[in-house]
Scaffold this active site. Structure first.
Site, PDB file in Angstrom:
ATOM      1  N   LYS A 185       0.898  -1.178   0.000  1.00  0.00           N
ATOM      2  CA  LYS A 185       0.000   0.000   0.000  1.00  0.00           C
ATOM      3  C   LYS A 185       0.922   1.211   0.000  1.00  0.00           C
ATOM      4  CE  LYS A 185      -2.083   3.175   1.816  1.00  0.00           C
ATOM      5  NZ  LYS A 185      -1.896   4.553   1.306  1.00  0.00           N
ATOM      6  N   GLY A 238       6.475   5.410   8.172  1.00  0.00           N
ATOM      7  CA  GLY A 238       5.579   6.564   8.187  1.00  0.00           C
ATOM      8  C   GLY A 238       5.631   7.269   9.523  1.00  0.00           C
ATOM      9  N   GLU A 260       9.357   1.952  10.945  1.00  0.00           N
ATOM     10  CA  GLU A 260      10.379   2.960  10.612  1.00  0.00           C
ATOM     11  C   GLU A 260       9.664   4.299  10.664  1.00  0.00           C
ATOM     12  OE1 GLU A 260      13.459   2.290  10.264  1.00  0.00           O
ATOM     13  OE2 GLU A 260      13.665   0.245   9.541  1.00  0.00           O
ATOM     14  N   CYS A 294      13.192  11.236   6.977  1.00  0.00           N
ATOM     15  CA  CYS A 294      13.033  10.806   8.369  1.00  0.00           C
ATOM     16  C   CYS A 294      14.294  11.059   9.162  1.00  0.00           C
ATOM     17  CB  CYS A 294      12.656   9.332   8.410  1.00  0.00           C
ATOM     18  SG  CYS A 294      13.775   8.318   7.449  1.00  0.00           S
ATOM     19  N   GLU A 390       8.968  16.776  15.221  1.00  0.00           N
ATOM     20  CA  GLU A 390       9.400  16.590  13.838  1.00  0.00           C
ATOM     21  C   GLU A 390       8.547  17.474  12.931  1.00  0.00           C
ATOM     22  OE1 GLU A 390       8.326  12.964  11.735  1.00  0.00           O
ATOM     23  OE2 GLU A 390      10.375  12.836  10.998  1.00  0.00           O
TER      24      GLU A 390
HETATM   25  P1  NAD Z   1       1.791   8.668   7.369  1.00  0.00           P
HETATM   26  O1  NAD Z   1       1.988   7.893   8.595  1.00  0.00           O
HETATM   27  O2  NAD Z   1       0.725   9.688   7.331  1.00  0.00           O
HETATM   28  O3  NAD Z   1       1.492   7.695   6.140  1.00  0.00           O
HETATM   29  C1  NAD Z   1       2.329   6.592   5.854  1.00  0.00           C
HETATM   30  C2  NAD Z   1       1.497   5.536   5.149  1.00  0.00           C
HETATM   31  O4  NAD Z   1       0.508   5.053   6.074  1.00  0.00           O
HETATM   32  C3  NAD Z   1       0.748   6.046   3.921  1.00  0.00           C
HETATM   33  O5  NAD Z   1       0.743   5.046   2.918  1.00  0.00           O
HETATM   34  C4  NAD Z   1      -0.661   6.244   4.466  1.00  0.00           C
HETATM   35  O6  NAD Z   1      -1.655   6.149   3.477  1.00  0.00           O
HETATM   36  C5  NAD Z   1      -0.770   5.097   5.456  1.00  0.00           C
HETATM   37  N1  NAD Z   1      -1.787   5.292   6.498  1.00  0.00           N
HETATM   38  C6  NAD Z   1      -2.348   6.457   6.938  1.00  0.00           C
HETATM   39  N2  NAD Z   1      -3.262   6.197   7.885  1.00  0.00           N
HETATM   40  C7  NAD Z   1      -3.297   4.858   8.076  1.00  0.00           C
HETATM   41  C8  NAD Z   1      -4.013   3.988   8.939  1.00  0.00           C
HETATM   42  N3  NAD Z   1      -4.939   4.445   9.785  1.00  0.00           N
HETATM   43  N4  NAD Z   1      -3.751   2.675   8.881  1.00  0.00           N
HETATM   44  C9  NAD Z   1      -2.816   2.184   8.034  1.00  0.00           C
HETATM   45  N5  NAD Z   1      -2.113   2.952   7.175  1.00  0.00           N
HETATM   46  C10 NAD Z   1      -2.349   4.272   7.201  1.00  0.00           C
HETATM   47  O7  NAD Z   1       3.213   9.310   7.027  1.00  0.00           O
HETATM   48  P2  NAD Z   1       3.595  10.213   5.794  1.00  0.00           P
HETATM   49  O8  NAD Z   1       3.022  11.572   6.003  1.00  0.00           O
HETATM   50  O9  NAD Z   1       3.315   9.517   4.510  1.00  0.00           O
HETATM   51  O10 NAD Z   1       5.194  10.270   5.960  1.00  0.00           O
HETATM   52  C11 NAD Z   1       5.804  11.115   6.854  1.00  0.00           C
HETATM   53  C12 NAD Z   1       6.258  10.391   8.096  1.00  0.00           C
HETATM   54  O11 NAD Z   1       6.974   9.222   7.752  1.00  0.00           O
HETATM   55  C13 NAD Z   1       7.222  11.222   8.917  1.00  0.00           C
HETATM   56  O12 NAD Z   1       6.926  11.085  10.289  1.00  0.00           O
HETATM   57  C14 NAD Z   1       8.568  10.585   8.604  1.00  0.00           C
HETATM   58  O13 NAD Z   1       9.555  10.791   9.559  1.00  0.00           O
HETATM   59  C15 NAD Z   1       8.203   9.167   8.458  1.00  0.00           C
HETATM   60  N6  NAD Z   1       9.220   8.437   7.671  1.00  0.00           N
HETATM   61  C16 NAD Z   1      10.049   7.558   8.324  1.00  0.00           C
HETATM   62  C17 NAD Z   1      11.044   6.891   7.631  1.00  0.00           C
HETATM   63  C18 NAD Z   1      11.993   5.938   8.326  1.00  0.00           C
HETATM   64  O14 NAD Z   1      12.612   5.137   7.657  1.00  0.00           O
HETATM   65  N7  NAD Z   1      12.148   5.969   9.638  1.00  0.00           N
HETATM   66  C19 NAD Z   1      11.182   7.104   6.262  1.00  0.00           C
HETATM   67  C20 NAD Z   1      10.321   7.980   5.649  1.00  0.00           C
HETATM   68  C21 NAD Z   1       9.332   8.640   6.362  1.00  0.00           C
END
Ligand code: NAD
Length: 488
Positions: A185, A238, A260, A294, A390
């Protein structure tokens, strides 16, 4: 100016999901717009799928895992397919990068790097597929004990939008190498490069059902995936907020997960640092991908005796940053969406710390795009909101410290712990401080190590748990079965 976006040599069927090797429309009949952050225009559509679409994908992945062709391949054959995919990605770096830049807004040079990295993951884990073995345990006389390494089964992979192609490589390649099948996804905010990579996987001969992609909203498809009883392991990248929901869903199904999540990573600059080497790295560690990384080095901790000197140099560099159209010359492009721009700008507006410098938005930035000028705040109170949370945008906090003990306390003083860097020539201090920092990666006199596919990566506490990258990821994407044979 915009010709770099227009050379795509392929067409991704849209708005379709990839299920069981075929492009199929969502059963909902609904679509989501794909908006380019460069100018805010809609240029494509993706399927706005639901739980029923996901059901088909999980069923296909289960079938391919249980008694389908994937299960019949040897590890060597799996690895060969993955290396073939890596080669195809490398052949398409340019059109894939153009697509990524249009979809995500990142500078084209960064997008090219992302594609090379995506390929590298499939190459690395493809090569590792038949080199990661079980063990034999010496036990009582008459017993032969084997520790067998097995795939989990169907892995659900949920990804964000900031490095869409790289993250596919990072999470999916080790899962496939260990013999799992995958339902992905991707983020609704940027997923076209991922759809193309999945299409390439089918083209190079991955059996149907091994690599499925279902697009849609997080609270619909992501939620359904995390809660599905046909998913044996979850790899989530995420935000910490959604990561918590994933962990709860995984717990309810008694399956494992890697999380992550985010970061507020410190860069510690001691008075004996080589500043000529450090300064450009300190800046780049924050502004890469417009701060939407991240592991962005979003806090620079500076020993007080060199504070003014370092701040002056950071200020000069920040003031020279032109944010604009993400072409060959660009250092920083737009952020991903109107929502993200608004989020970052409200952090900047609400910050109660002094501003040291701001970059500018260049005249090349098209109207309607999501451009944010970078800002340095400082000297920041380490406990202030802007120095603790963040932002996920081009915002740098600088914080002075007196001595090593205070530097470590400030560095460890947030809920996050993803990466850190230490800038010092003192070898003993390098080791002491690296040991004292609470995080998953420490860089001494460098930052990020160009992504380092080989280097285990992951966080502590609010930055998540589990490790991806490197050989260690193969542990995460497999499990041990102990077989005890008594022969007398
Ligand atoms: P997000 O958590 O909003 O979304 C991530 C994914 O989760 C998307 O595909 C989204 O559609 C899905 N999602 C949203 N709500 C959900 C739910 N209720 N159940 C299951 N899936 C759901 O994050 P984002 O805005 O896409 O990305 C930014 C965040 O990701 C930041 O906090 C960043 O630090 C983090 N990030 C971490 C890493 C790492 O490797 N540590 C890498 C990249 C981004």
């Amino acid at each position: 100016m915009s010709e770099i976006m227009m050379q795509s040599t392929f067409v991704i069927p849209q708005p379709f999901n990839l299920i069981n090797g075929e492009w199929v429309p969502s059963r909902t009949g609904r679509v989501l717009p794909v908006i380019s952050p460069i100018d805010g225009t809609t240029f494509a559509e993706i399927a706005d799928s639901d739980a029923a679409d996901l059901e088909s994908a999980v069923a296909a992945a289960r079938q391919a895992f249980a008694d389908g062709p994937w299960a019949k391949l040897t590890a060597t054959e799996r690895g060969r397919l993955m290396i073939r995919l890596a080669t195809r990605i490398l052949e398409e770096v340019e059109p894939l990068a153009q697509l990524e830049t249009k979809d995500n807004g990142k500078p084209i040079k960064q997008a090219r790097t992302d594609m090379v990295m995506a390929a590298r993951y499939f190459e690395f884990y493809g090569g590792a597929a038949d080199k990661f073995h079980g063990e034999v345990i010496p036990f009582l006389n008459g017993y032969d004990v084997g520790m067998h390494r097995e795939p989990h089964g169907v892995v659900g992979v949920i990804l964000p939008w900031n490095y869409p192609a790289q993250q596919i490589g990072r999470s999916i390649a080790p899962a496939l190498a260990m013999g799992n099948t995958v339902v992905l996804k991707p983020s609704e905010d940027a997923c076209l490069s991922g759809l193309r990579i999945a299409q390439l996987a089918v083209e190079v001969g991955f059996p149907a059902g091994v690599f499925n992609v279902v697009t849609g909203r997080g609270d619909v498809v992501g939620k359904a995936l995390s809660e599905h009883r046909g998913i044996d392991f979850i790899s989530f990248t995420g935000s910490p907020e959604v990561g918590t929901l994933i962990q709860i869903a995984a717990a309810k199904n008694y399956v494992g997960c890697t999380l992550e999540l985010g970061g507020k990573s410190p860069q510690l600059v001691f008075e004996d640092a080589d500043l000529a080497a450090a300064i450009p790295v300190l800046v780049n560690a924050l502004i890469q991908n417009a701060g939407q990384t991240c592991s962005a080095g979003s806090r620079v901790l500076i020993q007080r005796s060199i504070y003014d000197q370092v701040v002056e140099q950071l200020k000069t560099r920040f003031e020279a940053i032109d944010v604009g159209f993400p072409d060959e010359a660009a250092i920083m492009g737009p952020v991903i969406s109107a929502k993200q721009k608004q989020r970052v700008e409200s952090y900047i507006a609400d910050a109660d710390q002094p501003v040291i410098a701001r970059g500018r938005i260049s005249a090349s930035a098209p109207e309607g795009g999501f451009y944010v000028a970078p800002v340095i705040f400082g000297p920041c109170d380490p406990d202030s909101k802007i120095a603790q949370e963040e932002v996920f945008g081009p915002v740098l906090c600088v914080i002075p410290f007196e001595d090593e003990a205070e530097a470590i306390a400030i560095a460890n003083g947030t809920d996050y712990g993803l990466v850190a860097s230490i800038w010092t020539r003192d070898g003993a201090r390098q080791k002491r401080v690296a040991k004292a920092l609470h995080c998953g990666q420490v860089f001494v006199n460098n930052y990020g190590a160009a992504g380092g596919v080989e280097l285990p990566f992951g966080g502590v506490r609010k930055s998540g748990h589990g490790r991806e990258k490197g050989f260690i990821a193969l542990h995460e994407f497999s499990r041990i079965k102990t077989v005890v044979n008594y022969y007398g």
